[in-house]
Design a protein around this motif. Structure first.
Motif, mmCIF file in Angstrom:
data_model
loop_
_atom_site.group_PDB
_atom_site.id
_atom_site.type_symbol
_atom_site.label_atom_id
_atom_site.label_comp_id
_atom_site.label_asym_id
_atom_site.label_seq_id
_atom_site.Cartn_x
_atom_site.Cartn_y
_atom_site.Cartn_z
ATOM 1 N N GLY A 1 -10.339 1.581 6.314
ATOM 2 C CA GLY A 1 -8.948 1.813 5.975
ATOM 3 C C GLY A 1 -8.307 2.959 6.710
ATOM 4 N N ARG B 1 -6.084 8.234 2.288
ATOM 5 C CA ARG B 1 -7.504 8.205 1.970
ATOM 6 C C ARG B 1 -7.862 9.065 0.759
ATOM 7 N NH1 ARG B 1 -10.939 4.727 4.367
ATOM 8 N NH2 ARG B 1 -12.542 6.321 4.644
ATOM 9 N N MET C 1 -0.802 -2.356 6.812
ATOM 10 C CA MET C 1 -1.175 -0.977 6.556
ATOM 11 C C MET C 1 -0.326 -0.075 7.424
ATOM 12 S SD MET C 1 -4.965 0.731 6.378
ATOM 13 C CE MET C 1 -5.229 1.035 8.118
ATOM 14 N N ASN D 1 3.795 4.375 3.352
ATOM 15 C CA ASN D 1 3.818 3.227 2.445
ATOM 16 C C ASN D 1 4.221 1.972 3.211
ATOM 17 O OD1 ASN D 1 3.574 5.298 0.414
ATOM 18 N ND2 ASN D 1 5.801 5.491 0.429
ATOM 19 N N VAL E 1 -3.355 0.355 -3.539
ATOM 20 C CA VAL E 1 -3.241 -0.754 -2.603
ATOM 21 C C VAL E 1 -3.506 -2.069 -3.311
ATOM 22 C CG1 VAL E 1 -5.664 -0.576 -1.855
ATOM 23 C CG2 VAL E 1 -3.967 -1.630 -0.340
ATOM 24 N N THR F 1 -5.459 3.959 4.201
ATOM 25 C CA THR F 1 -5.651 3.567 2.814
ATOM 26 C C THR F 1 -7.149 3.548 2.543
ATOM 27 O OG1 THR F 1 -4.991 1.983 1.105
ATOM 28 C CG2 THR F 1 -5.679 1.070 3.225
ATOM 29 N N GLU G 1 0.841 -1.202 0.000
ATOM 30 C CA GLU G 1 0.000 0.000 0.000
ATOM 31 C C GLU G 1 0.866 1.238 0.000
ATOM 32 O OE1 GLU G 1 -0.594 2.442 2.485
ATOM 33 O OE2 GLU G 1 0.519 1.573 4.166
ATOM 34 N N GLU G 2 0.364 2.286 -0.657
ATOM 35 C CA GLU G 2 1.023 3.581 -0.658
ATOM 36 C C GLU G 2 -0.040 4.674 -0.662
ATOM 37 O OE1 GLU G 2 2.177 5.220 -4.750
ATOM 38 O OE2 GLU G 2 2.800 3.115 -4.906
ATOM 39 N N GLY H 1 -4.133 7.355 -3.480
ATOM 40 C CA GLY H 1 -3.303 6.217 -3.110
ATOM 41 C C GLY H 1 -3.527 4.997 -3.972
#
Length: 283
Positions: free
Chosen positions: A223, A125, A212, A207, A130, A216, A121-122, A128
């Motif tokens: 998230g 909200r 996480m 990231n 994932v 995200t 993930e990078e 991004g």
């Protein structure tokens, strides 16, 4: 007439090349292959072998195991992951109009009810990307909820536990608008779906691999938080390119999966990948 047909064929080839920009080695931003043997001083460093020094740090202590390609890391699904630094070519720069994120993975249990298992993930909200597993499906996603308001796309496909897969997400020629065919999901060398999408602007939230690291966005909008949604299983060869792979590029990785899931000896796919790696290094 023959000359006209020849010219037409060349033009069609140029259009194809323009529309489907293949893997560009110059656009590699990170490769975490987990093959490095860390020294005692760097025992908790995860080396980026791309040369861009996007080196990560272990959260917990995953176990080094034999992977589908050399060595890999096994994560316990509860307390282990990798924290990755901000990097202009990955998340703090942009906007990113072309992007390919790929990984080999194998879940211990893909079917755990109500448990999300992040592969990579990078961002956060607002903007991004994932890749994650949830209830026997693997998802890829990207979103840009500011600038031009791309709500995001979350395509998924069914998977099994204890089986190697190669998953990828692609942004292809994204612009400052939501347009058809700009976001793709690939699995084991085949495109699963193409959906509307666009470019992703800078997204400086944290990231991570196998958990996480920061906020995200999932298909069900959960998230928020950090140090959660841990992956249980093996992850190998996580790579990020700021170019959009095509079918030929994914064919290399599909060949590894086909060998790994066949009844042939294990050293065959190790040798095959070694050959492909040598080809990549000499390009």
């Amino acid at each position: 007439m023959v000359k006209f047909i020849s010219i037409l064929c060349v033009l069609l080839m140029l259009v194809t090349i323009t529309s489907f920009a293949a893997k560009d080695a110059a656009t590699v931003k990170a490769i975490w292959n987990f093959d490095e043997e860390p020294s005692e001083a760097d025992a908790f460093d995860v080396i980026d072998s791309s040369g861009n020094d996007v080196n990560g740090t272990f959260f917990g202590e995953p176990t080094v195991v034999d992977g589908i390609v050399g060595k890999a890391l096994h994560f316990d699904g509860e307390t282990q992951g990798i924290k990755l630094p901000d990097e202009e070519g990955i998340n703090t720069g942009g906007p990113f109009t072309n992007r390919t994120i790929i990984a080999f993975f194998k879940c211990d249990d893909a079917s755990i009810p109500a448990k999300k298992q992040i592969i990579f993930e990078e961002g956060g909200r607002t903007r991004g990307m994932v890749l994650y597993v949830f209830e026997s499906k693997v998802y890829v996603a990207a979103w840009n909820r500011a600038e031009y308001n791309w709500p995001g796309a979350w395509p998924s496909v069914d998977i099994d536990s204890e089986r190697w897969y190669h998953v990828a997400m692609v942004i292809r020629d994204g612009t400052n608008a939501v347009e058809a065919g700009k976001f793709e999901m690939w699995l084991d060398g085949e495109m699963v779906v193409s959906e509307p999408g666009g470019q992703v602007f800078a997204h400086a939230a944290d990231n991570g691999i196998a958990h996480m690291n920061g906020d995200t966005f999932f298909h069900d909008e959960d998230g928020t938080g950090s140090n959660m949604h841990f992956f249980g299983g093996v992850i190998d060869e996580v790579e990020i390119y700021n170019s959009a792979f095509d079918a030929a590029d994914f064919g290399e990785y599909a060949e590894i999966i086909q060998s790994a899931t066949s009844v042939e000896a294990q050293d065959k796919y190790t040798t095959t990948w070694g050959s492909l790696k040598n080809q990549r290094m000499t390009q």
